[in-house]
Structures are given as structure tokens and as C-alpha cells.
Design a protein around this motif. Sequence first.
Motif, short mmCIF file in Angstrom:
data_model
loop_
_atom_site.label_atom_id
_atom_site.label_comp_id
_atom_site.label_asym_id
_atom_site.label_seq_id
_atom_site.Cartn_x
_atom_site.Cartn_y
_atom_site.Cartn_z
N LYS A 1 -13.30 7.17 2.81
CA LYS A 1 -14.18 7.35 3.97
C LYS A 1 -15.27 6.29 3.93
N ASN A 2 -15.58 5.73 5.10
CA ASN A 2 -16.66 4.75 5.17
C ASN A 2 -18.00 5.46 5.35
N ALA A 3 -19.06 4.70 5.54
CA ALA A 3 -20.40 5.27 5.65
C ALA A 3 -20.53 6.24 6.82
N GLU A 4 -19.72 6.05 7.85
CA GLU A 4 -19.74 6.93 9.02
C GLU A 4 -18.77 8.11 8.86
N LYS A 5 -18.22 8.29 7.65
CA LYS A 5 -17.28 9.38 7.33
C LYS A 5 -15.93 9.23 8.03
N LYS A 6 -15.62 8.03 8.50
CA LYS A 6 -14.33 7.76 9.12
C LYS A 6 -13.32 7.40 8.03
N GLU A 7 -12.14 8.04 8.06
CA GLU A 7 -11.12 7.78 7.05
C GLU A 7 -10.40 6.46 7.32
N PHE A 8 -10.01 5.80 6.23
CA PHE A 8 -9.23 4.58 6.33
C PHE A 8 -8.39 4.45 5.07
N TRP A 9 -7.32 3.66 5.16
CA TRP A 9 -6.47 3.39 4.01
C TRP A 9 -6.97 2.15 3.29
N THR A 10 -6.92 2.19 1.95
CA THR A 10 -7.31 1.03 1.15
C THR A 10 -6.38 0.93 -0.05
N SER A 11 -6.30 -0.27 -0.61
CA SER A 11 -5.44 -0.47 -1.78
C SER A 11 -6.22 -0.20 -3.06
N VAL A 12 -5.48 0.16 -4.11
CA VAL A 12 -6.06 0.38 -5.44
C VAL A 12 -5.28 -0.49 -6.41
N PRO A 13 -5.93 -1.48 -7.03
CA PRO A 13 -7.30 -1.90 -6.79
C PRO A 13 -7.43 -2.57 -5.42
N GLU A 14 -8.67 -2.73 -5.00
CA GLU A 14 -8.94 -3.34 -3.70
C GLU A 14 -8.41 -4.77 -3.67
N GLY A 15 -8.22 -5.28 -2.45
CA GLY A 15 -7.78 -6.66 -2.31
C GLY A 15 -6.62 -6.83 -1.35
N ARG A 16 -5.96 -5.73 -1.01
CA ARG A 16 -4.83 -5.80 -0.08
C ARG A 16 -5.10 -4.86 1.11
N GLN A 17 -6.32 -4.95 1.62
CA GLN A 17 -6.80 -4.03 2.65
C GLN A 17 -5.93 -4.00 3.90
N PHE B 1 8.53 -1.87 -2.34
CA PHE B 1 9.21 -2.48 -1.20
C PHE B 1 10.57 -3.04 -1.63
N SER B 2 11.53 -3.04 -0.70
CA SER B 2 12.84 -3.64 -0.99
C SER B 2 12.79 -5.16 -0.89
N SER B 3 11.72 -5.70 -0.35
CA SER B 3 11.54 -7.15 -0.25
C SER B 3 10.87 -7.66 -1.51
N SER B 4 10.50 -8.92 -1.51
CA SER B 4 9.85 -9.51 -2.68
C SER B 4 8.36 -9.16 -2.78
N ARG B 5 7.86 -8.40 -1.82
CA ARG B 5 6.45 -7.98 -1.83
C ARG B 5 6.17 -7.12 -3.05
N LYS B 6 5.04 -7.34 -3.71
CA LYS B 6 4.67 -6.56 -4.88
C LYS B 6 4.37 -5.12 -4.49
N PRO B 7 4.66 -4.16 -5.40
CA PRO B 7 4.31 -2.76 -5.12
C PRO B 7 2.81 -2.63 -4.86
N ILE B 8 2.45 -1.55 -4.18
CA ILE B 8 1.05 -1.31 -3.86
C ILE B 8 0.75 0.18 -4.00
#
Length: 87
Positions: free
Chosen positions: A52-68, A39-46
Motif C-alpha cells: 500500500k502506498n501513502a494514500e493506502k492504495k494497493e499496488f503490486w511490487t517486486s521482492v526485492p524491488e527493482g522490477r516494478q 516464466f517459460s521464456s528466458s525472463r528471470k523468475p520474480i
Amino acid sequence: MANNIFDKAGDRFSFVAHGVTLKCERMNLPRVIAFNIVFSSSRKPIVITKAKNAEKKEFWTSVPEGRQQEAEGVGRLIEEYLTNRDK
């Protein structure tokens, strides 16, 4: 996900959203869609990936987790940017 907007491994692009420039790079990982975002701001890179969740629905997640919430928002912005770019 075969033959879609995410297929360009190593693809680098940037765009502005909410007054912040996001510099993105599609990471070359086997069987995983992942992006490194600076990011061009002070936000840390991600690093975000699609999962996919248990219902096979796709979603975005952070690696490592914590910034969902951030991963979901940035993932939607990337999808929108790539869809519009490739038209």
C-alpha cells in the motif's frame, strides 16, 4: 484482505499470457499476499507482493524491488486469471 481470490495459501497454477506460460505459486507468508512466478521464456523468475502506498492504495511490487513495471503487469494478469478461474 479477507476471503478473496488470494486466500488459497500454497495455491499453484499456471496460465499463458502473451505467448508465455507463467507458473505461479501463492507463498505462505504471514499477512502478506505474495507469488513466486516462473516464466517459460528466458525472463528471470520474480516474486511479487501487494503493498500500500501513502494514500493506502494497493499496488503490486517486486521482492526485492527493482522490477516494478513487470510486477504491476504480472500482478494484474494473476488477478484476472484468479477472478476468471473462480467464477
